[in-house]
Scaffold this motif. Structure first.
Motif, mmCIF file in Angstrom:
data_model
loop_
_atom_site.group_PDB
_atom_site.id
_atom_site.type_symbol
_atom_site.label_atom_id
_atom_site.label_comp_id
_atom_site.label_asym_id
_atom_site.label_seq_id
_atom_site.Cartn_x
_atom_site.Cartn_y
_atom_site.Cartn_z
ATOM 1 N N HIS A 1 0.845 -1.182 0.000
ATOM 2 C CA HIS A 1 0.000 0.000 0.000
ATOM 3 C C HIS A 1 0.887 1.240 0.000
ATOM 4 O O HIS A 1 1.787 1.387 0.816
ATOM 5 N N ASP A 2 0.590 2.141 -0.909
ATOM 6 C CA ASP A 2 1.377 3.353 -1.036
ATOM 7 C C ASP A 2 0.897 4.399 -0.035
ATOM 8 O O ASP A 2 -0.290 4.690 0.037
ATOM 9 N N ASP A 3 1.802 4.940 0.726
ATOM 10 C CA ASP A 3 1.477 5.955 1.713
ATOM 11 C C ASP A 3 1.908 7.317 1.154
ATOM 12 O O ASP A 3 3.098 7.634 1.113
ATOM 13 N N ASP A 4 0.931 8.112 0.740
ATOM 14 C CA ASP A 4 1.242 9.394 0.095
ATOM 15 C C ASP A 4 1.221 10.574 1.060
ATOM 16 O O ASP A 4 1.377 11.711 0.634
ATOM 17 N N THR A 5 1.037 10.331 2.329
ATOM 18 C CA THR A 5 1.007 11.454 3.261
ATOM 19 C C THR A 5 2.427 11.966 3.485
ATOM 20 O O THR A 5 3.355 11.192 3.688
ATOM 21 N N PRO A 6 2.610 13.299 3.430
ATOM 22 C CA PRO A 6 3.965 13.844 3.613
ATOM 23 C C PRO A 6 4.405 13.769 5.076
ATOM 24 O O PRO A 6 3.586 13.831 5.988
ATOM 25 N N LEU A 7 5.681 13.617 5.260
ATOM 26 C CA LEU A 7 6.236 13.622 6.613
ATOM 27 C C LEU A 7 6.331 15.046 7.114
ATOM 28 O O LEU A 7 6.641 15.961 6.371
ATOM 29 N N ARG A 8 6.097 15.250 8.387
ATOM 30 C CA ARG A 8 6.181 16.608 8.957
ATOM 31 C C ARG A 8 7.469 16.823 9.663
ATOM 32 O O ARG A 8 8.116 16.124 10.215
#
Length: 50
Positions: free
Chosen positions: A43-50
């Protein structure tokens, strides 16, 4: 010959210990979902890292 008096009971205790650990893990649900972690990496996780 004297070492067999120690090694045979020790090996039997080790086998029973390993079986106890396996069945305890099985009762706790360790082996319930074997496919989930393998598919989770796809599963691709497209949320950006903060």
């Amino acid at each position: 010959m004297e070492s067999l008096y120690l090694l045979v009971p020790l090996s039997i205790a080790l086998v029973f210990g390993a079986l106890w650990v396996f069945f305890k893990a099985s009762d706790d649900g360790q082996f319930e979902d074997l496919e989930g972690p393998a598919l989770r990496i796809l599963h691709d996780d497209d949320t950006p890292l903060r």
